[in-house]
Design a protein around this motif. Structure first.
Motif, PDB file in Angstrom:
ATOM      1  N   ARG A   1       0.850  -1.215   0.000  1.00  0.00           N
ATOM      2  CA  ARG A   1       0.000   0.000   0.000  1.00  0.00           C
ATOM      3  C   ARG A   1       0.872   1.246   0.000  1.00  0.00           C
ATOM      4  NH1 ARG A   1      -3.526  -2.836   3.976  1.00  0.00           N
ATOM      5  NH2 ARG A   1      -5.193  -3.659   2.676  1.00  0.00           N
TER       6      ARG A   1
ATOM      7  N   GLU B   1       2.860   1.792  -3.454  1.00  0.00           N
ATOM      8  CA  GLU B   1       2.001   2.076  -4.613  1.00  0.00           C
ATOM      9  C   GLU B   1       1.463   3.501  -4.586  1.00  0.00           C
ATOM     10  OE1 GLU B   1      -0.811  -1.111  -4.728  1.00  0.00           O
ATOM     11  OE2 GLU B   1       0.627  -2.481  -5.669  1.00  0.00           O
ATOM     12  N   ASP B   2       1.557   4.155  -3.426  1.00  0.00           N
ATOM     13  CA  ASP B   2       0.983   5.490  -3.330  1.00  0.00           C
ATOM     14  C   ASP B   2       2.024   6.603  -3.340  1.00  0.00           C
ATOM     15  OD1 ASP B   2      -1.680   6.264  -3.376  1.00  0.00           O
ATOM     16  OD2 ASP B   2      -1.507   7.142  -1.385  1.00  0.00           O
TER      17      ASP B   2
ATOM     18  N   ARG C   1       1.666  10.803   2.977  1.00  0.00           N
ATOM     19  CA  ARG C   1       0.470  10.445   2.193  1.00  0.00           C
ATOM     20  C   ARG C   1       0.377   8.913   2.065  1.00  0.00           C
ATOM     21  NH1 ARG C   1       1.276  13.742  -1.798  1.00  0.00           N
ATOM     22  NH2 ARG C   1       2.673  12.286  -2.808  1.00  0.00           N
ATOM     23  N   GLY C   2       1.516   8.285   1.749  1.00  0.00           N
ATOM     24  CA  GLY C   2       1.542   6.818   1.610  1.00  0.00           C
ATOM     25  C   GLY C   2       1.216   6.131   2.923  1.00  0.00           C
TER      26      GLY C   2
ATOM     27  N   ARG D   1      -2.440   6.047   3.904  1.00  0.00           N
ATOM     28  CA  ARG D   1      -3.199   4.999   3.216  1.00  0.00           C
ATOM     29  C   ARG D   1      -3.041   3.670   3.980  1.00  0.00           C
ATOM     30  NH1 ARG D   1      -2.013   2.274  -2.296  1.00  0.00           N
ATOM     31  NH2 ARG D   1      -3.970   1.193  -2.575  1.00  0.00           N
TER      32      ARG D   1
END
Ligand code: PLP
Length: 399
Positions: free
Chosen positions: A325, A328-329, A390-391, A394
């Motif tokens: 997760r 990928e962000d 931000r990552g 998530r």
């Protein structure tokens, strides 16, 4: 190249790395040193070679780089190689395997969590019968005690180690080394932040692919020896085995090294700030960074290094799913191998840099499926913090 192409020895390391080879061209007075791509050089006459005859044996551009690295590490000489692993091969061949082949079986003691490629090569050569091998956690008191009771030809240290940043006391290893040579892989810090030869090591290894070049556009290595004699042995084998670096790549590393100290100032500032921010994040179970007071090697790193480096490893909540997760962000941190470039990278040691280690060796070294390694670049730190947060957000939301 003439020795005058380097600044006086009393100049600071930063000046040495900025000015190596500057204004050394006798023909045109070029400020940037020329690049000699030629594979061969005309003799002045029969039995009268010039300083260089054939680029595998020696090349003016590579020699300029070798002299610059040897100076920064305080060594008697350096061999520039085509990759960091070529430098590993060179060190093992020149100082261990050569003995085994001549009838006295050599022995290597190595840091148990060395770089995965080094671990794989050591293990494969030992399994093939070329030398005896013992892995120890040299950052622990038990590892140092074991050195007192065991003799080897070569003690292989990587500090801080990859990826968990264990810090090994180089002076303590050197005191216990007996007749063994102590080699330190100094790739993670570069001579800007650590000089192992001054702490008692005999050899220093670099993957110049990383911060010495600093721009992720070559693969290279270097082996620096403290004594002139060891440097000549290494150079002899480097030519014999054909491990030397190409002139073009040598030129690029030399160019990259001009900004080594300036880059490190920003890497360091960014990594320290990012590590402090990540400690408090709920999606991060643990932060490994020697700059944090909570890190077990913090005090030692303070004494033996001139900075804490730009690698931060994180245990992410949710194991491999959490890691997926996160990566990928991310928009700025690229999912890629390597470190030490101007750009920030993220990697997953268990499936990337340390995939060559068998799962049991990874478990012993503490490399879990939830571990990610950040190589912090020199972008604006607020952008890096925003990207990672931000990552991680998530990951937290999905938990
Ligand atoms: N040593 C360390 C600490 C490394 O991280 C690496 C590569 O990642 C190497 C050696 C091998 O260097 P190269 O990839 O240039 O062959």
């Amino acid at each position: 190249m003439s020795p005058q192409s380097h600044p006086p020895r009393e100049c600071q390391p930063c000046t040495q790395s900025v000015r190596s080879g500057i204004a050394s061209d006798p023909t045109h007075g070029a400020v940037a040193p020329p690049l000699y791509l030629s594979s061969n050089f005309c003799f002045e006459g029969l039995e009268a070679p010039r300083s260089f005859d054939y680029t595998r044996s020696g090349n003016p551009t590579r020699a300029e780089l070798e002299q610059a690295i040897a100076r920064l590490e305080g060594g008697g000489g350096a061999s520039g190689t085509g990759s960091g692993m070529a430098a590993v091969t060179l060190a093992l061949h020149a100082f261990v395997t050569d003995r085994s082949l001549r009838g006295r079986r050599g022995k290597v003691i190595a840091q148990h969590d060395s770089y995965g490629g080094t671990h794989r090569l050591l293990t494969s050569l030992a399994e093939g019968g070329l030398f005896d091998l013992r892995f120890l956690d040299l950052s622990s008191p038990e590892g140092l005690d074991a050195l007192d009771r065991d003799q080897a030809d070569l003690i292989w240290v990587e500090t801080p180690s990859n990826p968990l940043l264990r810090v090994t006391d180089i002076e303590a290893v050197a005191e216990r080394a007996g007749d063994a040579r102590v080699l330190v892989d100094n790739t993670f810090l570069s001579p800007a932040l650590q000089n192992p030869l001054a702490l008692g090591a005999d050899l220093v290894l670099h993957s110049t692919t990383k911060s010495l070049n600093g721009h992720s556009d070559i693969v290279g290595g270097a082996l620096v020896a403290k004594t002139r004699e060891d440097a000549e042995t290494a150079d002899w084998w480097c030519n014999c085995l054909g491990l030397g670096q190409s002139p073009f790549d040598s030129y690029l590393v030399l160019r990259g090294m001009r900004t080594l100290h300036a880059r490190w100032a920003v890497h360091e500032r960014n990594a320290n700030l990012l590590a402090e921010r990540l400690v408090a994040h709920p999606a991060v179970e643990r932060v490994y960074y020697p700059g944090l007071r909570s890190h077990p090697g913090h005090g030692l790193a303070r004494r033996q290094q001139r900075g804490f480096g730009a690698i931060i490893s994180l245990e992410i909540a949710g194991g491999k799913t959490g890691v997926r997760r996160l990566v990928e962000d991310l928009e700025l941190f690229c999912l890629a191998e390597s470190l030490g470039g101007v750009e920030s990278l993220v990697s997953h040691p268990a499936t990337m840099t340390h995939a060559a280690m068998d799962p049991e060796a990874r478990r012993r070294a503490g490399i879990t499926d939830g571990l990610v390694r950040l190589a912090v670049g020199i972008e604006a730190v607020e952008d890096l913090v925003a990207d990672i947060e931000r990552g991680l957000e998530r990951v937290r939301r999905a938990a």
